[in-house]
Scaffold this active site. Sequence first.
Site, PDB file in Angstrom:
ATOM      1  N   SER A  29       0.847  -1.190   0.000  1.00 16.42           N
ATOM      2  CA  SER A  29       0.000   0.000   0.000  1.00 16.42           C
ATOM      3  C   SER A  29       0.882   1.239   0.000  1.00 16.42           C
ATOM      4  CB  SER A  29      -0.930  -0.032   1.212  1.00 16.42           C
ATOM      5  OG  SER A  29      -1.924   0.964   1.107  1.00 16.42           O
ATOM      6  N   ASN A  30       0.323   2.393   0.324  1.00 17.71           N
ATOM      7  CA  ASN A  30       1.092   3.635   0.369  1.00 17.71           C
ATOM      8  C   ASN A  30       0.506   4.538   1.449  1.00 17.71           C
ATOM      9  OD1 ASN A  30      -0.969   5.509  -0.870  1.00 17.71           O
ATOM     10  ND2 ASN A  30      -0.800   3.979  -2.495  1.00 17.71           N
ATOM     11  N   HIS A  31       1.110   5.702   1.623  1.00 16.44           N
ATOM     12  CA  HIS A  31       0.769   6.571   2.755  1.00 16.44           C
ATOM     13  C   HIS A  31      -0.360   7.564   2.486  1.00 16.44           C
ATOM     14  CE1 HIS A  31       3.602   5.389   5.773  1.00 16.44           C
ATOM     15  NE2 HIS A  31       4.618   5.469   4.931  1.00 16.44           N
ATOM     16  N   ALA A  95      -4.566   7.381  -4.579  1.00 13.53           N
ATOM     17  CA  ALA A  95      -3.196   6.932  -4.854  1.00 13.53           C
ATOM     18  C   ALA A  95      -3.266   5.427  -5.101  1.00 13.53           C
ATOM     19  CB  ALA A  95      -2.291   7.256  -3.679  1.00 13.53           C
TER      20      ALA A  95
END
Length: 225
Positions: A29-31, A95
């Site tokens: 995943s990402n932030h 995102a």
Amino acid sequence: QASGPLAGVHALITAGPTREPLDPVRYLSNHSSGRQGYAIASALAAAGASVTLVSGPVALAPPRNVNLVQVETARQMLKACEDALPADVFVSVAAVADWRPARAATKKLKIKAVDTEAPAMELAENPDILRTLSNKRKHRPRLVVGFAAETHDVEAYARAKLERKGCDWIIANDVSGDVMGGADNEVVLITRETSERWPRMGKDEVARRLAGKIAAELGHDGGLK
Ligand code: C5P
């Protein structure tokens, strides 16, 4: 019945990260916090639009007067967006992970065996939701807005992205500073003919201004600029 400059308009927004499973307990995943996308969904709803917000996993309260569809993966996000069409405007803020583990194991992987090599993870490419919706033949939203996070040559890269994805506008974030996850944003709005740099402002203010621009573009600009 909603009132406001966007009454009668269906707006579809994506927000947050996607989460791509490797096995039942692990993911890529990402932030992304989802804050900018949630603020845009709220601003469009406040302007009278009927809003579908397709969101990856975030720690935010659902905005008021918004139809929230919660998803995890990019492929679920694309499906939820396609199911929500037709829409007058699509704002792609999520995102989305570009890659996912090629296979999601149904049982927890045992990847910490002694005396083996580091495990390799095979990746598969995710669908590009912005490009897919921008290129719909039937039900292409009248206005498609993408986001681009860039650290340098912001306008040039964003303009190239606009062409590549086939969208109408790009909101380019300058993420060279501290805007990731923060309350403020610094953006350039790029259309096919113009580009305008907005001063640094809160994500809520970016959202309100964008809602005003969208209202002007879709032809109901009474009182919202
Ligand atoms: O190419 P890049 O990922 O930087 O493009 C960012 C824009 O494309 C954002 O609007 C993002 O929401 C969208 N995007 C998407 N699906 C992907 C990757 C990016 O919709 N798989």
